[in-house]
Design an enzyme around this catalytic site. Structure first.
Site, PDB file in Angstrom:
ATOM      1  N   HIS A   1     -14.962  -7.196  38.407  1.00 18.21           N
ATOM      2  CA  HIS A   1     -15.805  -6.307  39.220  1.00 18.21           C
ATOM      3  C   HIS A   1     -17.154  -6.971  39.469  1.00 18.21           C
ATOM      4  O   HIS A   1     -17.491  -7.980  38.845  1.00 18.21           O
ATOM      5  CB  HIS A   1     -16.023  -4.966  38.498  1.00 18.21           C
TER       6      HIS A   1
ATOM      7  N   ASP B   1     -21.346  -5.665  39.681  1.00 15.48           N
ATOM      8  CA  ASP B   1     -22.140  -4.504  39.260  1.00 15.48           C
ATOM      9  C   ASP B   1     -22.839  -3.907  40.484  1.00 15.48           C
ATOM     10  O   ASP B   1     -23.341  -4.637  41.343  1.00 15.48           O
ATOM     11  CB  ASP B   1     -23.191  -4.926  38.223  1.00 15.48           C
TER      12      ASP B   1
ATOM     13  N   HIS C   1     -17.203 -10.644  37.705  1.00 20.07           N
ATOM     14  CA  HIS C   1     -17.052 -10.969  36.280  1.00 20.07           C
ATOM     15  C   HIS C   1     -16.089  -9.992  35.622  1.00 20.07           C
ATOM     16  O   HIS C   1     -15.714  -8.966  36.209  1.00 20.07           O
ATOM     17  CB  HIS C   1     -18.425 -10.954  35.586  1.00 20.07           C
TER      18      HIS C   1
ATOM     19  N   ARG D   1     -15.601  -6.765  19.799  1.00 16.16           N
ATOM     20  CA  ARG D   1     -16.769  -7.296  20.520  1.00 16.16           C
ATOM     21  C   ARG D   1     -17.570  -6.130  21.095  1.00 16.16           C
ATOM     22  O   ARG D   1     -16.994  -5.144  21.554  1.00 16.16           O
ATOM     23  CB  ARG D   1     -16.305  -8.226  21.629  1.00 16.16           C
TER      24      ARG D   1
HETATM   25  C1  LIG Z   1     -24.776   3.155  37.596  1.00 12.16           C
HETATM   26  C2  LIG Z   1     -23.509   2.850  37.370  1.00 12.16           C
HETATM   27  C3  LIG Z   1     -22.956   1.478  37.474  1.00 12.16           C
HETATM   28  C4  LIG Z   1     -21.559   1.619  36.884  1.00 12.16           C
HETATM   29  C5  LIG Z   1     -21.184   3.002  37.350  1.00 12.16           C
HETATM   30  C6  LIG Z   1     -22.437   3.780  36.944  1.00 12.16           C
HETATM   31  O1  LIG Z   1     -22.514   5.020  37.560  1.00 12.16           O
HETATM   32  C7  LIG Z   1     -22.462   3.959  35.421  1.00 12.16           C
HETATM   33  C8  LIG Z   1     -21.595   2.936  34.693  1.00 12.16           C
HETATM   34  C9  LIG Z   1     -21.598   1.559  35.339  1.00 12.16           C
HETATM   35  C10 LIG Z   1     -20.375   0.743  34.935  1.00 12.16           C
HETATM   36  C11 LIG Z   1     -20.517   0.015  33.592  1.00 12.16           C
HETATM   37  C12 LIG Z   1     -19.206  -0.767  33.298  1.00 12.16           C
HETATM   38  C13 LIG Z   1     -18.715  -1.560  34.513  1.00 12.16           C
HETATM   39  C14 LIG Z   1     -18.759  -0.680  35.789  1.00 12.16           C
HETATM   40  C15 LIG Z   1     -18.127  -1.384  36.971  1.00 12.16           C
HETATM   41  C16 LIG Z   1     -18.153   0.657  35.476  1.00 12.16           C
HETATM   42  O2  LIG Z   1     -16.981   0.986  35.582  1.00 12.16           O
HETATM   43  O3  LIG Z   1     -19.142   1.513  34.999  1.00 12.16           O
HETATM   44  C17 LIG Z   1     -20.204  -0.255  36.033  1.00 12.16           C
HETATM   45  C18 LIG Z   1     -20.516   0.562  37.305  1.00 12.16           C
HETATM   46  C19 LIG Z   1     -20.931  -0.312  38.472  1.00 12.16           C
HETATM   47  O4  LIG Z   1     -21.762  -1.233  38.299  1.00 12.16           O
HETATM   48  O5  LIG Z   1     -20.438  -0.061  39.570  1.00 12.16           O
HETATM   49  O1  LIG Z   2     -18.814  -6.912  28.117  1.00  8.13           O
HETATM   50  C1  LIG Z   2     -19.158  -7.733  28.950  1.00  8.13           C
HETATM   51  O2  LIG Z   2     -19.388  -8.909  28.684  1.00  8.13           O
HETATM   52  C2  LIG Z   2     -19.298  -7.307  30.397  1.00  8.13           C
HETATM   53  C3  LIG Z   2     -19.771  -5.890  30.575  1.00  8.13           C
HETATM   54  C4  LIG Z   2     -19.964  -5.559  32.018  1.00  8.13           C
HETATM   55  O3  LIG Z   2     -19.595  -6.285  32.899  1.00  8.13           O
HETATM   56  C5  LIG Z   2     -20.623  -4.285  32.383  1.00  8.13           C
HETATM   57  O4  LIG Z   2     -20.944  -3.464  31.496  1.00  8.13           O
HETATM   58  O5  LIG Z   2     -20.852  -4.081  33.610  1.00  8.13           O
HETATM   59 FE   LIG Z   3     -20.361  -5.665  34.850  1.00  6.29          FE
END
Ligand SMILES: C=C1C[C@]23C[C@@]1(O)CC[C@H]2[C@@]12CCC[C@@](C)(C(=O)O1)[C@H]2[C@@H]3C(=O)O
Ligand SMILES: O=C(O)CCC(=O)C(=O)O
Ligand SMILES: [Fe+2]
Length: 374
Positions: free
Chosen positions: A232, A234, A290, A300
């Site tokens: 994905h 961010d 990533h 981890r």
């Molecule tokens: C602000 C945000 C980015 C995120 C979706 C969210 O609403 C809260 C969680 C964030 C996260 C963290 C893990 C990876 C990710 C892809 C996910 O599933 O939840 C990211 C989201 C994002 O960056 O799109």
């Molecule tokens: O655990 C990791 O190294 C990646 C976590 C991550 O990509 C995320 O929280 O958006």
């Molecule tokens: Fe991420």
């Protein structure tokens, strides 16, 4: 930013877990629900320990007088870098890691008391992006948008204060660092305070909002067939990741032979270019694809500080980076609107707000649908 504004997009796109929560910490065999067909051994770069790779993710010393240029170069070529001498006190990193360990070590039924509601943003649960994949990920997460108080109270009714203090202290330090990093990244493109009024002065940037994400990847009985967190980008301006001392983070390097591990470097923090920086820079800084892989013996933990703009701010390519030869590539959008777009289109989100097609006629640089994900 009030967490309500960040959760608005999820009212339209609730995530209903269609599975029973499994306690990954005690399972001895990989269940079919978590068995991914693509084995990671096949698509990983041959030497992933960071020592023999012809290239590895840059490590940048923030005290280096050329830090701005080094960061600009890393953003253009990698979309990710590690920083040292970032001034985050060691005990803050240690404390937040301990708080995460304490949380994820709780029994599953206790963690579920703080479960993230289907249309909410904060709380315990599987990764938001899980709904886009046929298999489940080998991880559990805890998302904190706004105050952690309500959820901490549900987890530790008598003893929630320590967790809240640790989280608040960490967020405060990270907010300063994120502002500083954003200015270093943009400074390298010639952007000044005049060009980005909402971000506050460079000396004391305070403009941004953020979400804190704690990720836990339990030791896995069959790591080559499991996926910690699928590929994905961010949905942020930038993300600051503390990945403790166990490796697992991998980045997709454009043009290289697949995934490259970002080896934990003592005291270093990983910085990701997010989708909103991709937009602000009009595609000059592509957001990095990533993922996190898991291992057989060690749990981890990672802690991501997901940094974005205030809720009312519309993000669009910065006018200074736009001219006749470089038309704006994306329409203006707020963070909350973009999260809604991401919740609907996932890896096609950037493409879906694109104003004109890329010159090569292909999809957006981070449209990673060609990546094998399951
Ligand atoms: C602000 C945000 C980015 C995120 C979706 C969210 O609403 C809260 C969680 C964030 C996260 C963290 C893990 C990876 C990710 C892809 C996910 O599933 O939840 C990211 C989201 C994002 O960056 O799109
Ligand atoms: O655990 C990791 O190294 C990646 C976590 C991550 O990509 C995320 O929280 O958006
Ligand atoms: Fe991420």
């Amino acid at each position: 930013m009030p967490s309500r504004l960040l959760s608005d997009p999820f009212h339209a796109h609730p995530v209903h877990p269609h599975h029973k929560f499994l306690d990954l910490n005690s399972i001895k065999e990989l269940p079919d629900s978590h068995a991914w067909t693509a084995t990671r051994a096949l698509d990983e770069y041959p030497s992933s320990d960071g020592t023999c790779n012809p290239e590895s993710v840059p490590i940048i010393d923030l005290n280096n007088e050329n830090a701005t240029e080094l960061i600009g170069h890393a953003c253009k070529t990698w979309g990710v870098f590690q920083v040292i001498n970032h001034n985050i006190p060691k005990n803050f990193l240690y404390d937040v890691e301990s708080a995460g360990k304490r949380l994820f070590s709780l029994p599953l039924n206790q963690k579920l008391r703080a479960a993230r509601p289907p249309n909410g943003v904060s709380g315990y649960g599987v990764a938001r992006i899980s709904s886009f994949f046929p298999k489940l990920m080998w991880s559990e997460g805890f998302t904190i948008a706004g105050s952690p108080l309500d959820h901490a109270r549900q987890l530790w009714p008598r003893d929630y204060r320590k967790f809240c203090d640790t989280v608040e202290n960490y967020k405060k330090e990270m907010n300063k660092l994120a502002g500083r990093l954003m200015w270093l990244m943009l400074g390298s493109l010639g952007i000044t305070e005049e060009d980005l009024k909402w971000a506050g002065p460079k000396g004391e940037p305070e403009g941004g909002c953020a979400v804190l994400q704690l990720n836990s990847y339990p030791a896995c009985p069959d790591p080559d067939r499991a996926m910690g967190l699928a590929a994905h980008t961010d949905s942020t301006i930038l993300t600051i990741l503390h990945q403790s001392n166990t490796s697992g983070l991998q980045v997709l390097r454009d043009g290289a032979a697949g995934w490259i591990t970002v080896p934990p470097h003592p005291g270093a923090l990983v910085v990701h270019v997010g989708d909103l920086m991709h937009m602000l820079s009009n595609g000059l800084y592509p957001s990095v694809v990533h993922r996190a892989v898991v291992n057989r013996t060690r749990r981890r933990l990672s802690i991501a500080y997901l940094y974005g703009p205030p809720s009312s701010v519309k993000i669009s390519p910065l006018p200074k980076l736009v001219d006749n030869c470089h038309p704006p590539l994306y329409r203006a959008i707020t963070w909350s609107e973009y999260l809604g777009t991401k919740a609907k289109h996932f890896d096609k989100a950037l493409t879906s707000i694109r104003l004109c097609a890329p010159r090569n006629g292909l999809l957006d640089t981070n449209d990673h649908n060609s990546v094998k994900v399951g």
